[in-house]
Motif scaffolding. Structure first.
Motif, short mmCIF file in Angstrom:
data_model
loop_
_atom_site.label_atom_id
_atom_site.label_comp_id
_atom_site.label_asym_id
_atom_site.label_seq_id
_atom_site.Cartn_x
_atom_site.Cartn_y
_atom_site.Cartn_z
N ASP A 159 0.86 -1.18 0.00
CA ASP A 159 0.00 0.00 0.00
C ASP A 159 0.89 1.23 0.00
O ASP A 159 1.71 1.41 0.93
N PRO A 160 0.79 2.11 -1.00
CA PRO A 160 1.69 3.27 -1.09
C PRO A 160 1.62 4.19 0.12
O PRO A 160 2.66 4.68 0.58
N ALA A 161 0.42 4.45 0.66
CA ALA A 161 0.32 5.37 1.80
C ALA A 161 1.03 4.80 3.02
O ALA A 161 1.76 5.52 3.72
N PHE A 162 0.83 3.51 3.29
CA PHE A 162 1.51 2.89 4.42
C PHE A 162 3.01 2.88 4.19
O PHE A 162 3.80 3.20 5.10
N ALA A 163 3.45 2.49 2.99
CA ALA A 163 4.88 2.42 2.70
C ALA A 163 5.53 3.79 2.84
O ALA A 163 6.65 3.91 3.36
N GLN A 164 4.85 4.82 2.38
CA GLN A 164 5.43 6.16 2.48
C GLN A 164 5.50 6.65 3.92
O GLN A 164 6.45 7.34 4.30
N ALA A 165 4.51 6.28 4.74
CA ALA A 165 4.57 6.65 6.15
C ALA A 165 5.72 5.93 6.84
O ALA A 165 6.45 6.53 7.65
N LEU A 166 5.91 4.65 6.52
CA LEU A 166 7.02 3.90 7.10
C LEU A 166 8.36 4.44 6.61
O LEU A 166 9.31 4.59 7.39
N ALA A 167 8.43 4.77 5.33
CA ALA A 167 9.67 5.33 4.78
C ALA A 167 10.02 6.66 5.44
O ALA A 167 11.19 6.93 5.75
N ALA A 168 9.02 7.48 5.71
CA ALA A 168 9.27 8.76 6.37
C ALA A 168 9.83 8.54 7.76
O ALA A 168 10.72 9.29 8.22
N SER A 169 9.34 7.52 8.45
CA SER A 169 9.85 7.21 9.79
C SER A 169 11.32 6.79 9.74
O SER A 169 12.14 7.27 10.53
N ILE A 170 11.65 5.92 8.79
CA ILE A 170 13.04 5.46 8.68
C ILE A 170 13.94 6.59 8.22
O ILE A 170 15.07 6.76 8.72
N ARG A 171 13.48 7.39 7.29
CA ARG A 171 14.30 8.51 6.82
C ARG A 171 14.54 9.53 7.93
O ARG A 171 15.57 10.21 7.96
N GLY A 172 13.60 9.63 8.86
CA GLY A 172 13.84 10.47 10.02
C GLY A 172 15.00 9.96 10.85
O GLY A 172 15.80 10.73 11.39
N ASP A 173 15.12 8.64 10.93
CA ASP A 173 16.21 8.04 11.71
C ASP A 173 17.57 8.23 11.04
O ASP A 173 18.60 8.20 11.73
N ILE A 174 17.60 8.38 9.72
CA ILE A 174 18.89 8.55 9.04
C ILE A 174 19.19 10.03 8.76
O ILE A 174 20.19 10.33 8.10
N ALA A 175 18.36 10.93 9.27
CA ALA A 175 18.64 12.35 9.12
C ALA A 175 19.96 12.69 9.82
O ALA A 175 20.36 12.01 10.77
N PRO A 176 20.66 13.74 9.39
CA PRO A 176 21.98 14.05 9.95
C PRO A 176 22.00 14.23 11.47
O PRO A 176 23.00 13.91 12.11
N GLU A 177 20.91 14.74 12.05
CA GLU A 177 20.90 14.93 13.50
C GLU A 177 20.75 13.61 14.26
O GLU A 177 20.97 13.56 15.47
N ASN A 178 20.43 12.53 13.53
CA ASN A 178 20.20 11.24 14.19
C ASN A 178 21.20 10.17 13.79
O ASN A 178 21.30 9.15 14.50
N SER A 179 21.89 10.34 12.69
CA SER A 179 22.80 9.30 12.20
C SER A 179 24.04 9.89 11.55
O SER A 179 24.01 11.00 11.02
N TRP A 180 25.12 9.12 11.62
CA TRP A 180 26.31 9.40 10.84
C TRP A 180 26.23 8.64 9.52
O TRP A 180 25.54 7.60 9.42
N VAL A 181 26.92 9.13 8.52
CA VAL A 181 26.99 8.46 7.21
C VAL A 181 28.30 7.69 7.13
O VAL A 181 29.35 8.20 7.55
#
Length: 656
Positions: free
Chosen positions: A541-563
């Motif tokens: 389901d695109p809406a569910f997948a996009q909500a989950l993706a937004a959550s994970i992308r929040g975790d990899i944001a620069p303030e939360n993760s190193w690259v």
């Protein structure tokens, strides 16, 4: 007698004592004692068992009414925040009308565990059939507690999965004995997690029943994720639970040697009254769970309507010796691998422990060799954040392979993330005055990273932020497995340079092509492939997948993760250095090359760098600066241990 003979004699004596079991007659008497003690009093005469009205429970009824034979309808709710995940559980337990099935790997006797246990018993007393299934290695800590639960109520049943040495609890020495006598069976664990209410609503994901999973620890908490599913797929969840409940390796607690002998010796002990370490917090959670308006606003209103939901789950036959029968019971790993292989544009994968089995490595290698390979983005733990430094050491060893051969983009979670969905005020740690609480009635009020770092009182000096292990805690109360052979210290996070409430990633999720979302228990690791039973919810389901993706992308944001990216090449002999490092990595035992292929980078925003970049972007090095292989880590003994396991620990990969 030499010390070797003395050691062998002691281990033999311990082994004989540990394996001592009850006769069939003793098991029967213990079962009779427990059954005779069970209360038959029912506190409610109503047909619905005095179930509390619940907007979450209503989702199940609505989904079932809207579903047709070939057109299932569901509601899906991502539970990102620890307190909300606990709120959902308590509210649903109170809403049960006929049955509650709970399956978990860890069930602790801390505040969160006792709060849930009290609700389970309360449901049983009002007439709801309650069944609790816990893996042996992380079951309730006290034999007295298990003996009391064995005779608590006629509507309450508790069983233990795969009780090695025929015991509900094993001490650390007994654990070592089990490793010598029954290594394969000891490694085969029930990692599946499920809470099922009236066969209508289920919760599965990474969370166990322990303070760390609900932001209730003052020292170390997991950034985790569950999914609540309401609708017809709950019947499939029920069938899977039934398979485990009736499995050959599942035993009623009263029939196990330590619990049974306790019953034979003294009868059923009284269950000790609950004494919370933080009573006000538990009381507030209990009150919130009885507030339908709050539950509607904070949880039910956020649920997404979706169509078909797939529940892929291993069966207990995965632990059979017969290879064909075992492989036929493995559903989670093949299902997840099929989804990954189907990706055309992107796989967004989150796992706390980035150690891949050989088949998984080949899968990603083949994908990377496609003419147009999909982007593979990985969210995982840093050494500073992880609760499993041995696993991180193996992950660190293979960074070149992950980046170069598989094309991974790796983001490692920081121990003090600035905007992760963590409620610092719920932890019980002393906080600066400017920390705003996360509100169950609204959106998160995320503190700045400086405030999170300044949270004192959970450590100090070189051990800043380290999780305190109480004297009664055994090495069996954490999910990290291999380190249990090495004692308590192997289960503690590494010391940091700063003190604070440390956060470690524990979520196991995936998004494929921004269209398919997966939340489950599988760490995408060799243990999940070979030894653990696992499960996952798959929603196309695109809406569910996009909500989950937004959550994970929040975790990899620069303030939360190193690259993680390749370190700068040395000015001379860079090709030779790379070749020698590659050869060292492929050695089966020794990997002694001192310089690793990759290191950690921090985003430095500026006029030329307004937004974060992929490490594959040619502008990357102009916007990021290297911060070392192990940022935030206090380079002491644990750093040396990590480097040793990087060099010599390849053989541990299958059981990590």
């Amino acid at each position: 007698m030499s010390w070797r003979r003395a050691w062998l004699a002691a281990m033999l004596a311990l082994s004989c004592g540990a394996c001592a079991t009850m006769s069939q007659g003793q098991r029967d008497r213990a079962t009779q004692i427990a059954a005779a003690a069970r209360s038959t009093q029912i506190d409610c005469a109503a047909a619905d068992r005095c179930a509390q009205p619940s907007p979450l429970h209503d989702l199940g009824g609505r989904a079932l009414l809207a579903s047709g034979p070939d057109a299932p309808r569901h509601y899906a709710l991502i539970l990102d925040r620890g307190p909300q995940a606990l709120l959902a559980r308590i509210n649903l337990l109170r809403s049960a009308r006929s049955k509650i099935d709970l399956q978990t790997y860890i069930f602790d006797e801390d505040d969160a565990g006792r709060l849930v246990l009290d609700e389970l018993l309360a449901a049983a007393r009002r007439g709801v059939k309650v069944r609790v299934l816990v893996d042996q290695l992380s079951a309730l800590k006290s034999v007295d507690t298990l003996a009391a639960l064995a005779g608590a109520h006629v509507n309450f049943s508790i069983r233990i999965y795969n009780p090695v040495l025929n015991r509900a609890r094993i001490s650390y020495p007994q654990y070592l004995v089990a490793g010598l006598c029954c290594f394969r069976r000891l490694n085969q664990r029930m990692h599946s997690k499920l809470l099922l209410i009236d066969d209508e609503i289920g919760i599965t994901g990474g969370r166990n029943y322990q303070d760390d999973y609900y932001d209730w620890s003052p020292a170390y908490n997991f950034r985790d994720r569950d999914v609540l599913i309401a609708g017809p797929v709950a019947h499939e969840m029920a069938a899977n639970f039934e398979a485990f409940w009736n499995a050959f390796r599942t035993k009623p607690v009263e029939q196990l040697g330590d619990v049974g002998k306790r019953l034979l010796r003294d009868g059923v002990p009284p269950l000790k009254p609950t004494q919370y370490e933080q009573p006000a917090r538990a009381e507030a959670m209990s009150e919130d769970a009885s507030d339908p308006a709050l539950v509607e606003q904070a949880l039910a209103s956020q649920a997404l309507p979706v169509g078909k939901v797939e529940f892929i789950a291993d069966l207990p036959q995965k632990h059979r010796r017969d290879r064909k029968r075992a492989e036929a019971a493995m559903h989670t790993t093949p299902g997840l691998n099929h989804l990954i292989a189907s990706a055309q544009q992107e796989v967004l994968l989150q796992t706390p422990y980035l150690v891949l089995s050989k088949p998984a490595q080949q899968l990603f290698r083949d994908m990377h060799e496609r003419p147009s390979p999909p982007r593979i983005v990985i969210s995982t733990n840093s050494l500073a954040a992880t609760d499993s430094f041995i696993t991180y050491a193996l992950s660190h060893k293979y960074k070149r392979r992950y980046l170069r051969d598989f094309g991974f983009e790796i983001y490692e979670f920081k121990p003090f993330p600035a905007s992760a969905p963590i409620d610092l005020t719920a932890t019980g740690a002393p906080l600066p005055a400017d920390i705003a609480p996360l509100s169950l009635r609204g959106q998160a009020q995320s503190p700045p990273e400086e405030a999170a770092v300044a949270v004192a009182g959970s450590g100090g000096g070189r051990s800043g932020g380290r999780r305190n292990v109480s004297p009664r805690e055994t090495p069996l109360q954490r999910e990290f497995f291999a380190g249990r052979y090495l004692g308590n210290n192997a289960n503690q996070p590494v010391p940091l340079k700063r003190v604070g409430v440390r956060i470690g990633l524990h979520a196991k999720s995936m998004v494929v092509d921004n269209r398919i979302g997966v939340i489950g228990t599988h760490n995408f690791d060799p243990r999940g492939d070979r030894y653990n039973t696992e499960s996952a919810v798959v929603i196309d389901d695109p809406a569910f997948a996009q909500a989950l993706a937004a959550s994970i992308r929040g975790d990899i944001a620069p303030e939360n993760s190193w690259v993680i990216a390749r370190r700068d090449k040395p000015p001379v002999f860079s090709g030779l250095e790379y070749s020698l490092a590659k050869v060292s990595e492929h050695l089966p035992i020794f990997d002694l090359w001192p310089v690793r292929y990759a290191t950690s980078y921090e985003f430095k925003p500026g006029p030329q760098c307004p937004l974060p970049l992929s490490p594959n972007d040619p502008r990357f090095r102009g916007c990021y600066e290297p911060v070392g292989d192990y940022p935030e880590v206090d380079l002491g003994f644990k750093w040396l241990s990590t480097r040793i396991f990087t060099a010599f620990g390849a053989g541990l990969a299958p059981i990590l």
